[in-house]
Scaffold this active site. Structure first.
Site, PDB file in Angstrom:
ATOM      1  N   TYR A 143       3.143   7.205  -0.023  1.00  0.00           N
ATOM      2  CA  TYR A 143       2.512   7.499   1.265  1.00  0.00           C
ATOM      3  C   TYR A 143       3.421   8.359   2.141  1.00  0.00           C
ATOM      4  CZ  TYR A 143      -1.449   4.193   0.995  1.00  0.00           C
ATOM      5  OH  TYR A 143      -2.615   3.543   0.680  1.00  0.00           O
ATOM      6  N   LYS A 192       5.251  -0.537 -12.184  1.00  0.00           N
ATOM      7  CA  LYS A 192       4.826   0.207 -13.383  1.00  0.00           C
ATOM      8  C   LYS A 192       6.108   0.643 -14.085  1.00  0.00           C
ATOM      9  CE  LYS A 192       1.649   1.989 -16.045  1.00  0.00           C
ATOM     10  NZ  LYS A 192       0.716   1.162 -16.856  1.00  0.00           N
ATOM     11  N   ASP A 224      -1.314  -2.461 -13.879  1.00  0.00           N
ATOM     12  CA  ASP A 224      -2.617  -2.474 -14.565  1.00  0.00           C
ATOM     13  C   ASP A 224      -2.951  -3.889 -15.029  1.00  0.00           C
ATOM     14  OD1 ASP A 224      -0.455  -2.229 -16.322  1.00  0.00           O
ATOM     15  OD2 ASP A 224      -1.520  -0.954 -17.752  1.00  0.00           O
ATOM     16  N   ASP A 248      -1.887  -1.507  -1.584  1.00  0.00           N
ATOM     17  CA  ASP A 248      -3.154  -1.068  -0.987  1.00  0.00           C
ATOM     18  C   ASP A 248      -4.301  -1.392  -1.942  1.00  0.00           C
ATOM     19  OD1 ASP A 248      -4.908   0.345   0.790  1.00  0.00           O
ATOM     20  OD2 ASP A 248      -4.860   2.032  -0.614  1.00  0.00           O
ATOM     21  N   ASP A 252      -7.245  -4.775  -1.739  1.00  0.00           N
ATOM     22  CA  ASP A 252      -8.707  -4.626  -1.698  1.00  0.00           C
ATOM     23  C   ASP A 252      -9.341  -5.454  -2.819  1.00  0.00           C
ATOM     24  OD1 ASP A 252      -8.620  -2.724   0.398  1.00  0.00           O
ATOM     25  OD2 ASP A 252     -10.285  -1.603  -0.497  1.00  0.00           O
TER      26      ASP A 252
HETATM   27  C1  IPM Z   1      -5.161  -0.089   4.436  1.00  0.00           C
HETATM   28  C2  IPM Z   1      -5.918   1.213   4.488  1.00  0.00           C
HETATM   29  C3  IPM Z   1      -4.947   2.334   4.856  1.00  0.00           C
HETATM   30  C4  IPM Z   1      -3.865   2.392   3.802  1.00  0.00           C
HETATM   31  C5  IPM Z   1      -5.614   3.720   5.039  1.00  0.00           C
HETATM   32  C6  IPM Z   1      -6.759   3.689   6.035  1.00  0.00           C
HETATM   33  C7  IPM Z   1      -4.610   4.772   5.414  1.00  0.00           C
HETATM   34  O1  IPM Z   1      -6.560   1.447   3.266  1.00  0.00           O
HETATM   35  O2  IPM Z   1      -4.546  -0.450   5.456  1.00  0.00           O
HETATM   36  O3  IPM Z   1      -5.189  -0.735   3.401  1.00  0.00           O
HETATM   37  O4  IPM Z   1      -4.065   2.983   2.727  1.00  0.00           O
HETATM   38  O5  IPM Z   1      -2.798   1.835   4.047  1.00  0.00           O
HETATM   39 MG    MG Z   2      -6.461  -0.171   1.937  1.00  0.00          MG
END
Ligand code: IPM
Ligand code: MG
Length: 358
Positions: A143, A192, A224, A248, A252
């Protein structure tokens, strides 16, 4: 009895709606326990771009630094997708994380017993429950690494770089080890290392540090495999520590196992008690302004704020208990309503939590 100063950044999309409910919850906690919260509103993201021509106005960092902590909704939306990378709302999020030195992102993912049926994972696989804490490195890695365009084998190519220093790995690993000590003392470091040099260094540093935390059972997993194990047997995990991008993605995935991304809070911390608190979901422009977003992730982020930054453990527990009660009573927003269950809106859900605060 105390007064706390909080920077408030509702942001874009559903941000203002969910932050609105979270603030009501915080204020009610204040009334019950005798604290006051003073909010300092800030524009960041697309709304700031519209009002001031930049997603990251100059007043953000100084105002946040003058506060005890920051509450953030979400930023971004399709309207801003064509902006150059450096001007996008998402870049503002990276700038605030970096500018405030918030390198440790804690993302707990728990399956509430009342919501097992909302999970896409079979109930028998979830077993007694899933209670994972993802510790995501937040101010390094790809990032923030070197990026650009250059001449490559097939003409001009665009690149981003994954880079970590031992210092960065050590400080995030320490947060994760300490979190594991306060939980089930199991830490899984995700990398990884079969491919990436940066991951091999990550694995070595995390392994070396285990000498300092002999009670923590350390394991390593390739990312993975970790993505696969999360849906195969989620309860095998206690604390996961990983890089910015892997964290990240895995957070999710973990959130969906709990039933909805609308349930998961997060805390971003640095040195000291200052932190930034936000739901892990995004601005959900498709449902913005419709009073249907789930405010629980943001409300639970307020519990994390009380616990981690303001030292108010029993107040934090009061919020968690109120949310638990709401869910146990079968009260649902659209994202977690099962077949035949009625869904209520954002404001109504906020009000239900408010009613159960003790
Ligand atoms: C998160 C989001 C952010 C990230 C984006 C919106 C930049 O997906 O906080 O998980 O990737 O960190
Ligand atoms: Mg995210």
């Amino acid at each position: 009895m105390a007064n706390f100063k909080l920077a408030l950044i509702p942001g874009d999309g559903i941000g203002p709606e969910i932050v609105g409910e979270a603030v009501k919850v915080l204020d009610r906690v204040g009334e019950i326990y005798g604290h006051t919260f003073e909010y300092h509103d800030l524009l960041m993201g697309g709304c700031a771009y519209d009002a001031k021509g930049t997603c990251f106005p100059d007043d953000i960092l100084p105002t946040c630094r003058a506060c005890d902590s920051v509450i953030l909704g979400a930023v971004g939306g399709p309207k801003y997708d064509s902006l150059p990378g450096a001007e996008r709302p998402e870049k503002a999020l990276l700038k605030i994380r970096e500018g405030l030195g918030l390198y440790a992102n804690l993302r707990p993912a728990t399956v509430h017993s009342a919501l097992k049926s909302a999970s896409p994972i079979r109930a028998d696989l979830i077993g007694d429950g899933m209670d994972i804490l993802i510790v995501r490195e937040l101010t390094g890695g790809i990032y923030f690494g070197d990026r650009g365009t250059r001449e490559g084998k097939y003409g001009e190519e665009t690149y981003d770089t994954e880079a970590y220093s031992e210092f960065e790995v050590k400080r995030i690993a320490r947060v994760a080890y300490e979190a594991a000590m306060a939980r089930d003392k199991r830490l899984c470091s995700v990398d990884k290392a079969n491919v990436l040099d940066s991951s091999r260094m990550w694995r070595r540093v995390v392994t070396e540090m285990s000498a300092e935390f002999p009670e923590v059972a350390l394991t390593h997993m390739y990312v993975d495999n970790a993505a696969m194990q999360l849906v195969r047997d989620p309860s095998q995990f206690d604390v996961i520590v990983t890089s910015n991008m892997f964290g990240d993605i895995l957070s999710d995935e973990a959130s969906q196992i709990t039933g909805s991304i609308g349930l998961l809070p997060s805390a971003s911390l640095g040195e000291g008690s200052f932190g930034m608190y936000e739901p892990i979901h995004g601005s959900a422009p498709d449902i913005a302004g419709k009073d249907i977003a789930n405010p629980i992730a943001t409300i639970l982020s307020m519990a994390m704020l009380l616990k981690y930054s303001l030292g108010l453990g029993k107040e934090a527990q009061a919020i968690e208990d109120a949310v638990e009660a709401v869910l146990n009573e079968g009260i649902r927003t659209a994202d977690i309503a099962g077949a035949g269950e009625t869904a209520i809106g954002t404001k109504a859900m906020g009000a239900e939590v408010l009613k159960r605060l003790r």
